[in-house]
Design an enzyme around this catalytic site. Sequence first.
Site, mmCIF file in Angstrom:
data_model
loop_
_atom_site.group_PDB
_atom_site.id
_atom_site.type_symbol
_atom_site.label_atom_id
_atom_site.label_comp_id
_atom_site.label_asym_id
_atom_site.label_seq_id
_atom_site.Cartn_x
_atom_site.Cartn_y
_atom_site.Cartn_z
ATOM 1 N N SER A 185 0.852 -1.190 0.000
ATOM 2 C CA SER A 185 0.000 0.000 0.000
ATOM 3 C C SER A 185 0.883 1.234 0.000
ATOM 4 O O SER A 185 1.987 1.227 0.554
ATOM 5 C CB SER A 185 -0.862 -0.008 1.266
ATOM 6 O OG SER A 185 -1.476 1.242 1.430
ATOM 7 N N TYR A 213 -0.453 -0.982 10.711
ATOM 8 C CA TYR A 213 -0.721 -1.342 9.314
ATOM 9 C C TYR A 213 0.384 -0.791 8.412
ATOM 10 O O TYR A 213 0.965 -1.515 7.591
ATOM 11 C CB TYR A 213 -2.082 -0.777 8.894
ATOM 12 C CG TYR A 213 -2.444 -0.998 7.435
ATOM 13 C CD1 TYR A 213 -2.923 -2.225 7.002
ATOM 14 C CD2 TYR A 213 -2.303 0.028 6.501
ATOM 15 C CE1 TYR A 213 -3.261 -2.427 5.657
ATOM 16 C CE2 TYR A 213 -2.634 -0.170 5.161
ATOM 17 C CZ TYR A 213 -3.113 -1.397 4.758
ATOM 18 O OH TYR A 213 -3.440 -1.608 3.427
HETATM 19 N N1 NAP Z 1 -8.750 -1.488 -0.144
HETATM 20 C C1 NAP Z 1 -7.763 -0.626 -0.194
HETATM 21 O O1 NAP Z 1 -7.997 0.598 -0.334
HETATM 22 C C2 NAP Z 1 -6.339 -1.095 -0.128
HETATM 23 C C3 NAP Z 1 -5.328 -0.127 -0.282
HETATM 24 C C4 NAP Z 1 -4.007 -0.540 -0.235
HETATM 25 C C5 NAP Z 1 -3.703 -1.868 -0.041
HETATM 26 N N2 NAP Z 1 -4.701 -2.787 0.124
HETATM 27 C C6 NAP Z 1 -4.313 -4.189 0.333
HETATM 28 O O2 NAP Z 1 -4.971 -5.006 -0.607
HETATM 29 C C7 NAP Z 1 -5.105 -6.333 -0.083
HETATM 30 C C8 NAP Z 1 -6.540 -6.801 -0.279
HETATM 31 O O3 NAP Z 1 -7.372 -5.971 0.516
HETATM 32 P P1 NAP Z 1 -8.899 -5.630 0.197
HETATM 33 O O4 NAP Z 1 -9.004 -4.161 0.194
HETATM 34 O O5 NAP Z 1 -9.375 -6.423 -0.963
HETATM 35 O O6 NAP Z 1 -9.542 -6.110 1.582
HETATM 36 P P2 NAP Z 1 -10.723 -7.120 1.936
HETATM 37 O O7 NAP Z 1 -11.909 -6.869 1.075
HETATM 38 O O8 NAP Z 1 -10.856 -6.975 3.408
HETATM 39 O O9 NAP Z 1 -10.098 -8.551 1.572
HETATM 40 C C9 NAP Z 1 -9.068 -9.112 2.341
HETATM 41 C C10 NAP Z 1 -8.920 -10.573 2.000
HETATM 42 O O10 NAP Z 1 -7.851 -11.096 2.818
HETATM 43 C C11 NAP Z 1 -8.352 -12.249 3.471
HETATM 44 N N3 NAP Z 1 -7.671 -12.463 4.749
HETATM 45 C C12 NAP Z 1 -7.595 -11.626 5.815
HETATM 46 N N4 NAP Z 1 -6.906 -12.211 6.808
HETATM 47 C C13 NAP Z 1 -6.563 -13.450 6.372
HETATM 48 C C14 NAP Z 1 -5.872 -14.538 6.929
HETATM 49 N N5 NAP Z 1 -5.403 -14.506 8.187
HETATM 50 N N6 NAP Z 1 -5.668 -15.648 6.187
HETATM 51 C C15 NAP Z 1 -6.158 -15.720 4.930
HETATM 52 N N7 NAP Z 1 -6.851 -14.734 4.336
HETATM 53 C C16 NAP Z 1 -7.050 -13.613 5.060
HETATM 54 C C17 NAP Z 1 -9.837 -12.016 3.664
HETATM 55 O O11 NAP Z 1 -10.483 -13.253 3.891
HETATM 56 P P3 NAP Z 1 -11.939 -13.376 4.564
HETATM 57 O O12 NAP Z 1 -12.922 -13.229 3.431
HETATM 58 O O13 NAP Z 1 -11.906 -14.752 5.142
HETATM 59 O O14 NAP Z 1 -12.050 -12.307 5.594
HETATM 60 C C18 NAP Z 1 -10.173 -11.400 2.315
HETATM 61 O O15 NAP Z 1 -10.320 -12.411 1.344
HETATM 62 C C19 NAP Z 1 -4.687 -6.247 1.384
HETATM 63 O O16 NAP Z 1 -3.370 -6.711 1.518
HETATM 64 C C20 NAP Z 1 -4.740 -4.756 1.678
HETATM 65 O O17 NAP Z 1 -3.861 -4.354 2.710
HETATM 66 C C21 NAP Z 1 -6.015 -2.428 0.078
#
Ligand code: NAP
Length: 350
Positions: A185, A213
Amino acid sequence: MELFGGLIAVTVDVFLQKLHLRNVPALADIGAPAEGCTCIVTGPTSGIGTETAATLVRRNAHVVLACRSAERGEKLRKQLYEEGIKAGRQPSLEVQLLDVASLDSIRRFAKSWHEQKRPLHMLINNAGIFSMGADRSRTEEGFEAHMGTNYLGPFLLTMLLLPNLRQTAKKNNHNKPVRIVNVSSKMHELAPGVDKDDPHFQAQRSYSSLAAYNRSKLAQVVFTAELRRRLPGDCGIAVTAVHPGEVMTDVVRSLPALMQTAYRFFMRPFCLSPAEGARSSIYCATSRDPILTERGQSMEPDNCYFGSDCRCSSPSPHALDPALGQWLWKWSADMVKLPVEYNIPASSSS
Ligand SMILES: NC(=O)c1ccc[n+]([C@@H]2O[C@H](COP(=O)([O-])OP(=O)(O)OC[C@H]3O[C@@H](n4cnc5c(N)ncnc54)[C@H](OP(=O)(O)O)[C@@H]3O)[C@@H](O)[C@H]2O)c1
């Protein structure tokens, strides 16, 4: 001063990202085919991970949905399978249980992969948490939850699967992409380094989930750069960290319901969709861009970070600090008890 600069950069990025990204192609037009590739996507059951996995399935890769919930994984598998059949394709995908916050779960996953001698072309370390506003919590090994889930777990997973990736790259003769993508990120820029004396926030009385984070996301980029220093330049694997953009996903799930609703209402106009957020992962996983494919080039630590516009850009200066890279590597290997045969010694340049 450094933190202030980072804060301004992140704020500007959030509010101007749609304007900045207006010429970036749609997800379906990003990168290249992935036919015949075996890919692991962690955290595919929500947000960016779902779109990443779905895109690779649509490109006829074999996709392993590596998730912590069998039920959610199976639901997604069925949905992507039916979508493929309707479109006249024969989708190839499977669900495997993996909790990246549990070292035991990671070891079991990797052991089964080795036992089956499976090839591996793409490892997308996408799973992550941002427990916004939540109190300090720990993984089962006692790691601070963000550091454990977002960085230390994926570090172990990557190191245990690296022999499979290297073997695949060797046999593959560089025809198919072999890639590691760490979904980080831009917020990593707000981390003022890694506190070597207290990486798990144990000694600090006040705890901020935002700081935790940011630090875990910085650790991902530092690791990405250090892995590139340690792997031979001609190993055929491109290792990158990406910023997906600020994306409307379930990442705010830890907030109270009212705050989640307010966040979604006010931020929706500025946030990317999950499909837009998956573009940088898909680009780094599949593109034949010379910066990702040319020997040595793809291993220059300076080329390790891609923005939401799918362009190589500069991460925080801490991310490219070789001394921090060496320290983090040793600390991580100790934390996850990395077996010596999976370790890679520091290169003379690091
Ligand atoms: N959204 C943003 O604006 C943003 C910005 C920068 C970076 N990111 C990064 O992008 C990535 C994806 O995030 P997202 O925004 O798509 O978030 P999200 O919708 O919350 O999805 C997160 C995913 O990670 C899984 N997860 C969480 N903890 C886990 C664990 N212990 N073991 C296995 N799976 C796990 C969740 O599974 P469950 O369905 O079981 O909960 C879900 O499938 C993350 O690394 C996040 O930090 C996101």
